[in-house]
Design a protein around this motif. Structure first.
Motif, mmCIF file in Angstrom:
data_model
loop_
_atom_site.group_PDB
_atom_site.id
_atom_site.type_symbol
_atom_site.label_atom_id
_atom_site.label_comp_id
_atom_site.label_asym_id
_atom_site.label_seq_id
_atom_site.Cartn_x
_atom_site.Cartn_y
_atom_site.Cartn_z
ATOM 1 N N PRO A 242 0.821 -1.216 0.000
ATOM 2 C CA PRO A 242 0.000 0.000 0.000
ATOM 3 C C PRO A 242 0.853 1.263 0.000
ATOM 4 O O PRO A 242 2.004 1.259 0.437
ATOM 5 N N LEU A 243 0.274 2.330 -0.488
ATOM 6 C CA LEU A 243 0.940 3.623 -0.557
ATOM 7 C C LEU A 243 0.283 4.605 0.396
ATOM 8 O O LEU A 243 -0.875 4.438 0.771
ATOM 9 N N LEU B 295 2.468 9.992 -3.842
ATOM 10 C CA LEU B 295 2.151 8.730 -3.190
ATOM 11 C C LEU B 295 3.471 8.129 -2.729
ATOM 12 O O LEU B 295 4.395 7.966 -3.530
ATOM 13 N N ILE B 296 3.556 7.802 -1.448
ATOM 14 C CA ILE B 296 4.806 7.385 -0.840
ATOM 15 C C ILE B 296 4.778 5.895 -0.510
ATOM 16 O O ILE B 296 3.823 5.404 0.071
ATOM 17 N N ASN B 297 5.859 5.205 -0.877
ATOM 18 C CA ASN B 297 6.102 3.839 -0.428
ATOM 19 C C ASN B 297 7.192 3.952 0.630
ATOM 20 O O ASN B 297 8.361 4.155 0.307
ATOM 21 N N GLU B 298 6.800 3.836 1.896
ATOM 22 C CA GLU B 298 7.734 4.009 3.007
ATOM 23 C C GLU B 298 8.816 2.940 2.994
ATOM 24 O O GLU B 298 9.975 3.214 3.275
ATOM 25 N N GLU B 299 8.440 1.716 2.676
ATOM 26 C CA GLU B 299 9.373 0.591 2.727
ATOM 27 C C GLU B 299 10.540 0.757 1.754
ATOM 28 O O GLU B 299 11.697 0.530 2.105
ATOM 29 N N LEU B 300 10.246 1.152 0.517
ATOM 30 C CA LEU B 300 11.285 1.302 -0.492
ATOM 31 C C LEU B 300 11.847 2.718 -0.553
ATOM 32 O O LEU B 300 12.859 2.952 -1.219
ATOM 33 N N GLY B 301 11.170 3.665 0.080
ATOM 34 C CA GLY B 301 11.631 5.044 0.030
ATOM 35 C C GLY B 301 11.428 5.683 -1.328
ATOM 36 O O GLY B 301 12.289 6.394 -1.826
ATOM 37 N N ILE B 302 10.258 5.421 -1.922
ATOM 38 C CA ILE B 302 9.945 5.934 -3.256
ATOM 39 C C ILE B 302 8.719 6.838 -3.174
ATOM 40 O O ILE B 302 7.761 6.528 -2.461
#
Length: 114
Positions: A66-67, A76-83
Motif C-alpha cells: 500500500p501507498l 504517493l509514498i512507499n515508506e518501505e522502499l523510500g519511493i
C-alpha cells in the motif's frame, strides 16, 4: 472513454471523404476530450485534486505494498522502499522511472553520522 471515442472515430472514418484529422477532432470533441491544438487556447484551470479514496485500490508497482498520500508534496509514498510517485493533475504517475527516492542510501547515512 477511449474505447468509445475509438469506435466513434472508426465508424466516422468509414465512407467519408473528410480529412482524418478533422474527423478525429469532431469525435474527440463529442467525447469531451480536446485535441492537443485546442489545449493551448484554454483558460488556466486549477489542478485537479487527488482522490484519497483511490488508495484503497492503488499499490506500489514494485513492491505491491500500500501507498501513503502526502498532501504537502502531492505524492504517493512507499515508506518501505523510500519511493515517492508524483501526482499530476490528480493522476498518479506510477511509472517507477518517474518516482523519486525519499531515503538516503545507507552509506550516505553512515557517513553523515560520523
Amino acid at each position: 472513454m477511449l474505447s468509445g471515442a475509438r469506435s466513434r472515430l472508426a465508424s466516422a472514418l468509414q465512407g467519408t471523404s473528410a480529412a482524418p484529422y478533422a474527423v478525429a477532432c469532431r469525435c474527440l470533441h463529442a467525447s469531451g476530450s480536446r485535441p492537443l491544438a485546442d489545449q493551448s487556447n484554454k483558460t488556466e484551470e486549477p489542478p485537479r485534486a487527488f482522490d484519497p479514496a483511490l488508495l484503497e485500490f492503488l499499490v506500489c508497482p514494485l513492491s505491491k505494498k500500500p501507498l501513503r498520500y502526502e498532501a504537502s508534496t502531492n505524492e504517493l509514498i512507499n515508506e518501505e522502499l523510500g519511493i515517492a510517485y508524483p501526482i499530476i493533475d490528480g493522476i498518479p504517475n506510477m511509472i517507477p522511472q518517474a518516482a523519486r527516492m525519499t531515503h538516503q542510501s545507507k552509506k550516505q547515512e553512515e557517513v553523515e553520522q560520523r
